[in-house]
Design a protein around this motif. Sequence first.
Motif, PDB file in Angstrom:
ATOM      1  N   SER A 113     -14.482  25.020  -2.292  1.00 44.50           N
ATOM      2  CA  SER A 113     -15.897  25.551  -1.846  1.00 44.50           C
ATOM      3  C   SER A 113     -15.633  26.868  -1.619  1.00 44.50           C
ATOM      4  CB  SER A 113     -16.469  24.778  -0.619  1.00 44.50           C
ATOM      5  OG  SER A 113     -15.596  24.860   0.479  1.00 44.50           O
ATOM      6  N   PRO A 114     -16.689  27.994  -1.409  1.00 43.25           N
ATOM      7  CA  PRO A 114     -16.632  29.208  -0.889  1.00 43.25           C
ATOM      8  C   PRO A 114     -16.175  29.158   0.451  1.00 43.25           C
ATOM      9  CG  PRO A 114     -19.042  28.576  -1.244  1.00 43.25           C
ATOM     10  CD  PRO A 114     -18.206  27.464  -1.678  1.00 43.25           C
ATOM     11  N   GLU A 115     -16.805  28.479   1.273  1.00 41.39           N
ATOM     12  CA  GLU A 115     -16.123  28.447   2.808  1.00 41.39           C
ATOM     13  C   GLU A 115     -14.576  28.099   2.941  1.00 41.39           C
ATOM     14  OE1 GLU A 115     -20.337  26.718   2.248  1.00 41.39           O
ATOM     15  OE2 GLU A 115     -18.309  26.343   1.404  1.00 41.39           O
ATOM     16  N   ASP A 116     -14.124  27.254   1.921  1.00 40.15           N
ATOM     17  CA  ASP A 116     -12.846  26.821   2.143  1.00 40.15           C
ATOM     18  C   ASP A 116     -11.752  27.917   1.574  1.00 40.15           C
ATOM     19  OD1 ASP A 116     -12.915  24.637   3.498  1.00 40.15           O
ATOM     20  OD2 ASP A 116     -13.358  23.355   1.831  1.00 40.15           O
ATOM     21  N   VAL A 117     -12.552  28.662   0.550  1.00 37.53           N
ATOM     22  CA  VAL A 117     -11.648  29.914  -0.003  1.00 37.53           C
ATOM     23  C   VAL A 117     -11.595  30.907   1.165  1.00 37.53           C
ATOM     24  CG1 VAL A 117     -11.788  31.975  -1.561  1.00 37.53           C
ATOM     25  CG2 VAL A 117     -12.242  29.483  -2.258  1.00 37.53           C
ATOM     26  N   ILE A 118     -12.699  31.136   2.053  1.00 33.40           N
ATOM     27  CA  ILE A 118     -12.873  32.197   3.055  1.00 33.40           C
ATOM     28  C   ILE A 118     -12.054  31.783   4.253  1.00 33.40           C
ATOM     29  CG2 ILE A 118     -14.317  33.181   4.646  1.00 33.40           C
ATOM     30  CD1 ILE A 118     -16.519  32.822   2.772  1.00 33.40           C
ATOM     31  N   ILE A 119     -11.737  30.403   4.530  1.00 36.86           N
ATOM     32  CA  ILE A 119     -11.043  30.078   5.567  1.00 36.86           C
ATOM     33  C   ILE A 119      -9.438  30.321   5.082  1.00 36.86           C
ATOM     34  CG2 ILE A 119     -10.053  28.047   6.851  1.00 36.86           C
ATOM     35  CD1 ILE A 119     -12.983  26.773   6.555  1.00 36.86           C
ATOM     36  N   MET A 120      -9.130  30.109   4.000  1.00 36.24           N
ATOM     37  CA  MET A 120      -7.864  30.199   3.603  1.00 36.24           C
ATOM     38  C   MET A 120      -7.278  31.761   3.585  1.00 36.24           C
ATOM     39  SD  MET A 120      -6.218  27.414   3.673  1.00 36.24           S
ATOM     40  CE  MET A 120      -4.772  28.077   3.000  1.00 36.24           C
ATOM     41  N   LYS A 121      -8.113  32.610   3.127  1.00 34.47           N
ATOM     42  CA  LYS A 121      -8.234  33.907   2.918  1.00 34.47           C
ATOM     43  C   LYS A 121      -7.779  34.555   4.401  1.00 34.47           C
ATOM     44  CE  LYS A 121      -8.757  35.219  -1.349  1.00 34.47           C
ATOM     45  NZ  LYS A 121      -7.846  36.152  -1.849  1.00 34.47           N
ATOM     46  N   MET A 122      -8.686  33.957   5.455  1.00 36.08           N
ATOM     47  CA  MET A 122      -8.401  34.243   6.937  1.00 36.08           C
ATOM     48  C   MET A 122      -6.810  34.069   7.176  1.00 36.08           C
ATOM     49  SD  MET A 122     -12.075  34.062   8.859  1.00 36.08           S
ATOM     50  CE  MET A 122     -12.307  32.434   8.704  1.00 36.08           C
ATOM     51  N   LYS A 123      -6.480  32.657   6.881  1.00 39.70           N
ATOM     52  CA  LYS A 123      -5.312  32.350   7.267  1.00 39.70           C
ATOM     53  C   LYS A 123      -4.080  33.237   6.641  1.00 39.70           C
ATOM     54  CE  LYS A 123      -3.753  28.205   7.617  1.00 39.70           C
ATOM     55  NZ  LYS A 123      -3.410  26.817   7.503  1.00 39.70           N
ATOM     56  N   PHE A 124      -4.391  33.493   5.377  1.00 40.18           N
ATOM     57  CA  PHE A 124      -3.251  34.583   4.569  1.00 40.18           C
ATOM     58  C   PHE A 124      -3.480  35.969   5.309  1.00 40.18           C
ATOM     59  CE2 PHE A 124      -4.015  31.711   0.866  1.00 40.18           C
ATOM     60  CZ  PHE A 124      -2.782  30.941   1.254  1.00 40.18           C
ATOM     61  N   TYR A 125      -4.552  36.448   5.761  1.00 37.32           N
ATOM     62  CA  TYR A 125      -4.605  37.739   6.527  1.00 37.32           C
ATOM     63  C   TYR A 125      -3.937  37.691   7.810  1.00 37.32           C
ATOM     64  CZ  TYR A 125      -6.368  41.648   8.793  1.00 37.32           C
ATOM     65  OH  TYR A 125      -6.642  42.805   9.802  1.00 37.32           O
ATOM     66  N   GLN A 126      -4.066  36.631   8.482  1.00 38.22           N
ATOM     67  CA  GLN A 126      -3.590  36.225   9.749  1.00 38.22           C
ATOM     68  C   GLN A 126      -1.909  36.334   9.588  1.00 38.22           C
ATOM     69  OE1 GLN A 126      -3.634  32.209  11.523  1.00 38.22           O
ATOM     70  NE2 GLN A 126      -4.194  33.429  13.672  1.00 38.22           N
ATOM     71  N   GLU A 127      -1.450  36.024   8.612  1.00 36.49           N
ATOM     72  CA  GLU A 127      -0.051  35.886   8.205  1.00 36.49           C
ATOM     73  C   GLU A 127       0.689  37.215   7.811  1.00 36.49           C
ATOM     74  OE1 GLU A 127       0.414  32.606   5.432  1.00 36.49           O
ATOM     75  OE2 GLU A 127      -0.182  31.186   6.745  1.00 36.49           O
ATOM     76  N   GLY A 128      -0.236  37.721   6.931  1.00 39.64           N
ATOM     77  CA  GLY A 128       0.516  39.044   6.456  1.00 39.64           C
ATOM     78  C   GLY A 128      -0.408  40.370   6.453  1.00 39.64           C
ATOM     79  N   GLU A 129      -1.595  39.935   6.972  1.00 40.28           N
ATOM     80  CA  GLU A 129      -2.643  41.198   7.311  1.00 40.28           C
ATOM     81  C   GLU A 129      -2.831  42.138   6.175  1.00 40.28           C
ATOM     82  OE1 GLU A 129      -1.965  43.701  10.745  1.00 40.28           O
ATOM     83  OE2 GLU A 129      -1.792  41.698  12.290  1.00 40.28           O
ATOM     84  N   SER A 130      -2.830  41.484   4.765  1.00 42.75           N
ATOM     85  CA  SER A 130      -3.230  42.196   3.667  1.00 42.75           C
ATOM     86  C   SER A 130      -4.672  42.388   3.554  1.00 42.75           C
ATOM     87  CB  SER A 130      -2.670  41.579   2.357  1.00 42.75           C
ATOM     88  OG  SER A 130      -3.319  42.150   1.266  1.00 42.75           O
ATOM     89  N   GLU A 131      -5.141  43.454   3.336  1.00 46.10           N
ATOM     90  CA  GLU A 131      -6.450  43.852   3.273  1.00 46.10           C
ATOM     91  C   GLU A 131      -7.256  43.523   2.203  1.00 46.10           C
ATOM     92  OE1 GLU A 131      -8.578  45.541   5.772  1.00 46.10           O
ATOM     93  OE2 GLU A 131      -6.999  45.333   7.045  1.00 46.10           O
ATOM     94  N   LYS A 132      -6.441  42.860   1.231  1.00 45.23           N
ATOM     95  CA  LYS A 132      -7.187  42.440   0.115  1.00 45.23           C
ATOM     96  C   LYS A 132      -8.038  41.071   0.398  1.00 45.23           C
ATOM     97  CE  LYS A 132      -3.632  39.818  -2.000  1.00 45.23           C
ATOM     98  NZ  LYS A 132      -2.523  39.273  -2.998  1.00 45.23           N
ATOM     99  N   HIS A 133      -7.396  40.371   1.369  1.00 43.22           N
ATOM    100  CA  HIS A 133      -7.930  39.094   2.097  1.00 43.22           C
ATOM    101  C   HIS A 133      -9.537  39.238   2.538  1.00 43.22           C
ATOM    102  CE1 HIS A 133      -4.774  37.061   0.489  1.00 43.22           C
ATOM    103  NE2 HIS A 133      -3.844  37.801   1.292  1.00 43.22           N
ATOM    104  N   ILE A 134      -9.465  40.151   3.355  1.00 47.66           N
ATOM    105  CA  ILE A 134     -10.539  40.863   4.119  1.00 47.66           C
ATOM    106  C   ILE A 134     -11.622  41.260   2.844  1.00 47.66           C
ATOM    107  CG2 ILE A 134     -11.782  42.326   5.655  1.00 47.66           C
ATOM    108  CD1 ILE A 134      -9.976  40.078   6.791  1.00 47.66           C
ATOM    109  N   ARG A 135     -11.188  42.271   1.835  1.00 48.61           N
ATOM    110  CA  ARG A 135     -12.263  42.670   0.770  1.00 48.61           C
ATOM    111  C   ARG A 135     -12.881  41.438   0.195  1.00 48.61           C
ATOM    112  NH1 ARG A 135      -8.328  46.395   0.286  1.00 48.61           N
ATOM    113  NH2 ARG A 135      -7.274  45.258  -1.692  1.00 48.61           N
ATOM    114  N   ASP A 136     -11.996  40.479  -0.241  1.00 51.57           N
ATOM    115  CA  ASP A 136     -12.197  39.334  -0.936  1.00 51.57           C
ATOM    116  C   ASP A 136     -13.333  38.464  -0.205  1.00 51.57           C
ATOM    117  OD1 ASP A 136     -10.552  39.705  -3.272  1.00 51.57           O
ATOM    118  OD2 ASP A 136      -9.201  38.204  -2.452  1.00 51.57           O
ATOM    119  N   ILE A 137     -13.189  38.257   1.223  1.00 46.13           N
ATOM    120  CA  ILE A 137     -14.178  37.543   2.028  1.00 46.13           C
ATOM    121  C   ILE A 137     -15.462  38.463   2.163  1.00 46.13           C
ATOM    122  CG2 ILE A 137     -14.658  36.786   4.281  1.00 46.13           C
ATOM    123  CD1 ILE A 137     -11.593  36.425   4.524  1.00 46.13           C
TER     124      ILE A 137
END
Length: 185
Positions: free
Chosen positions: A125-149
Amino acid sequence: MELYDLLKYLINAFEKLGIQYFITGSMGSIYYGEPRFTNDIDVVVDIDESDVPGLVGSFPEDEFYISEDAIDDAIIHKRQFNIIHPSSGLKIDVIVSKKDEFDNSRFARKHRISPIENTEANLSSPEDVIIMKMKFYQEGESEKHIRDITGMLKVSGDIIDRKYINDWANRLGLQEIWKAIINKL
């Protein structure tokens, strides 16, 4: 081999074997958001030891690298393993479900889509993609996750359940990241 050829190959293998799965990661954010380059496919699976021989046999060793030992280790430790197509450099990150409350929720909320002509697949689901992207951002702070969200919120914002995201963000310690994203919009 192109990325969508690999995706179709993956979908056919999991469907034929009856392995529960859903596609997530950048493929999910591209589907719900804005296009961008990626050379991998992230998929969450619910597998056990009995699935290993069929899975290994579905990816011919003259075309793919797949390690039975890596799969066994990933199943035991609830981690990921890779399926690599060396001649193209494409890869599949296969993430073994932790079978926790969040993964159970993600499996229950998966969507059935047609990402490729004449092929249906399970997509997060889009919501779960967003949540996981936030988790990955929290772990590595890659801006690509924020851009994706933010791309997903711009393109598919009208279908995204922000309450669900907010609830899980609070439960998973992601509320500051979620608030910062909302404030950017």
